[in-house]
Design a protein around this motif. Structure first.
Motif, short mmCIF file in Angstrom:
data_model
loop_
_atom_site.label_atom_id
_atom_site.label_comp_id
_atom_site.label_asym_id
_atom_site.label_seq_id
_atom_site.Cartn_x
_atom_site.Cartn_y
_atom_site.Cartn_z
N ASP A 1 0.80 -1.22 0.00
CA ASP A 1 0.00 0.00 0.00
C ASP A 1 0.84 1.28 0.00
OD1 ASP A 1 -2.50 -1.32 0.03
OD2 ASP A 1 -2.35 -1.61 2.20
N ASP A 2 2.15 1.15 0.04
CA ASP A 2 3.01 2.33 0.17
C ASP A 2 2.78 3.36 -0.94
OD1 ASP A 2 4.06 1.20 2.43
OD2 ASP A 2 6.14 1.28 1.76
N HIS A 3 2.54 2.89 -2.15
CA HIS A 3 2.39 3.81 -3.28
C HIS A 3 1.17 4.71 -3.16
CE1 HIS A 3 -0.22 0.47 -4.35
NE2 HIS A 3 -0.84 1.28 -5.19
N LYS A 4 0.13 4.27 -2.43
CA LYS A 4 -1.07 5.09 -2.30
C LYS A 4 -1.23 5.69 -0.91
CE LYS A 4 -3.99 1.06 -1.42
NZ LYS A 4 -5.11 0.25 -1.91
N ALA A 5 -0.27 5.43 -0.01
CA ALA A 5 -0.36 5.87 1.37
C ALA A 5 0.29 7.24 1.59
CB ALA A 5 0.31 4.86 2.29
N TRP A 6 -0.16 7.89 2.66
CA TRP A 6 0.53 9.08 3.17
C TRP A 6 1.50 8.59 4.23
CZ3 TRP A 6 -5.11 9.67 3.21
CH2 TRP A 6 -5.59 10.44 2.14
N HIS A 7 2.75 9.02 4.14
CA HIS A 7 3.81 8.56 5.03
C HIS A 7 4.19 9.65 6.02
CE1 HIS A 7 4.96 4.98 2.53
NE2 HIS A 7 4.22 5.67 1.67
N PHE A 8 4.32 9.27 7.28
CA PHE A 8 4.74 10.19 8.34
C PHE A 8 5.93 9.58 9.06
CE2 PHE A 8 0.29 10.75 7.52
CZ PHE A 8 0.10 12.12 7.52
N VAL A 9 6.96 10.40 9.25
CA VAL A 9 8.15 9.93 9.96
C VAL A 9 8.48 10.90 11.10
CG1 VAL A 9 9.15 8.63 8.04
CG2 VAL A 9 9.70 11.05 8.29
N ALA A 10 8.96 10.34 12.18
CA ALA A 10 9.48 11.13 13.29
C ALA A 10 11.00 11.13 13.13
CB ALA A 10 9.07 10.53 14.63
N VAL A 11 11.57 12.32 13.11
CA VAL A 11 13.00 12.46 12.80
C VAL A 11 13.71 13.17 13.95
CG1 VAL A 11 14.66 13.44 11.17
CG2 VAL A 11 12.46 12.59 10.34
N GLU A 12 14.85 12.61 14.32
CA GLU A 12 15.71 13.23 15.32
C GLU A 12 17.14 13.17 14.80
OE1 GLU A 12 15.96 13.25 20.11
OE2 GLU A 12 16.10 11.26 19.20
N VAL B 1 13.23 7.89 13.63
CA VAL B 1 13.09 7.15 14.88
C VAL B 1 11.68 6.59 15.06
CG1 VAL B 1 14.99 8.33 16.05
CG2 VAL B 1 12.66 9.26 16.21
N GLY B 2 10.77 6.96 14.16
CA GLY B 2 9.41 6.46 14.21
C GLY B 2 8.73 6.68 12.88
N CYS B 3 7.69 5.89 12.60
CA CYS B 3 6.98 6.04 11.34
C CYS B 3 5.58 5.46 11.44
CB CYS B 3 7.74 5.37 10.20
SG CYS B 3 7.89 3.57 10.39
N VAL B 4 4.74 5.89 10.53
CA VAL B 4 3.39 5.34 10.37
C VAL B 4 2.91 5.73 8.98
CG1 VAL B 4 2.19 7.37 11.34
CG2 VAL B 4 1.11 5.13 11.47
N ILE B 5 2.05 4.89 8.40
CA ILE B 5 1.43 5.27 7.13
C ILE B 5 -0.08 5.31 7.31
CG2 ILE B 5 3.35 4.35 5.76
CD1 ILE B 5 1.48 2.05 4.89
N LEU B 6 -0.71 6.09 6.46
CA LEU B 6 -2.16 6.22 6.44
C LEU B 6 -2.63 5.88 5.03
CD1 LEU B 6 -4.68 7.06 8.06
CD2 LEU B 6 -4.32 9.39 7.20
N VAL B 7 -3.42 4.81 4.91
CA VAL B 7 -3.87 4.32 3.60
C VAL B 7 -5.33 4.72 3.40
CG1 VAL B 7 -4.20 2.28 2.16
CG2 VAL B 7 -2.29 2.37 3.79
N PRO B 8 -5.61 5.50 2.34
CA PRO B 8 -7.00 5.89 2.09
C PRO B 8 -7.87 4.68 1.76
CG PRO B 8 -5.54 6.72 0.35
CD PRO B 8 -4.68 6.00 1.33
N LEU B 9 -9.10 4.72 2.27
CA LEU B 9 -10.10 3.68 2.01
C LEU B 9 -11.33 4.33 1.37
CD1 LEU B 9 -9.96 1.89 5.48
CD2 LEU B 9 -8.80 1.17 3.38
N ALA B 10 -12.24 3.52 0.93
CA ALA B 10 -13.50 4.04 0.38
C ALA B 10 -14.30 4.72 1.49
CB ALA B 10 -14.30 2.90 -0.24
N ASP B 11 -15.26 5.49 1.12
CA ASP B 11 -16.20 6.11 2.07
C ASP B 11 -15.52 7.08 3.04
OD1 ASP B 11 -18.29 4.68 0.90
OD2 ASP B 11 -17.98 2.98 2.23
#
Length: 142
Positions: free
Chosen positions: A39-50, A55-65
């Motif tokens: 899902d990486d190609h369609k996800a929004w990526h967030f990283v915590a940087v120090e 040092v941290g990460c999460v992705i947000l994958v859009p869904l229907a509705d």
């Protein structure tokens, strides 16, 4: 100082994000590196940087509705309990609201349930196994 950034896959931090996800999420349960990047190609990526290190990460994958799924949350082992996960979720939720998303869901490992509950998520549905690990469905309305 830790900063959360939204990045694209072309950003130099993406490789560090991949490495972090492989080390923290996949290898400990015997999954191959890069095994959950579909899902990486369609996800929004967030990283915590120090200090120029992820040092941290999460992705947000859009869904229907008008919904999305929080996935692949990872924080470096030595940096856990420093509020990095909370920072990532706050950035992700703020972004989701700007996108007018209505709900964020996630599949939470049993060990992560208290973290998500503190962040405002609720459990719904029945527990289930995902990649042989117990999980719960969780969601937060926006």
């Amino acid at each position: 100082m830790i900063a959360v950034e939204q990045i694209e896959m072309s950003h130099p931090f993406y490789k560090q994000e991949q490495d972090l996800r492989n080390r923290i999420l996949l290898r400990p349960i015997g999954l191959p590196d890069h095994g959950w990047e579909m899902d990486d190609h369609k996800a929004w990526h967030f990283v915590a940087v120090e200090k120029d290190a992820v040092v941290g990460c999460v992705i947000l994958v859009p869904l229907a509705d008008r919904g999305a799924q929080l996935k692949q949350m990872a924080v470096e082992t030595g940096n856990q309990s420093r509020g990095i996960g909370r920072m990532l979720v706050e950035a992700l939720l703020t972004f989701a609201k700007t996108q007018r998303l209505q709900e964020i869901i996630c599949h939470a490992r049993d060990t992560a349930i208290p973290f998500y509950l503190k962040s405002g998520f609720e459990i719904y549905g029945e527990p289930f196994l995902e990649v042989s690990v117990p999980h719960h469905h969780m969601r937060i309305p926006l």
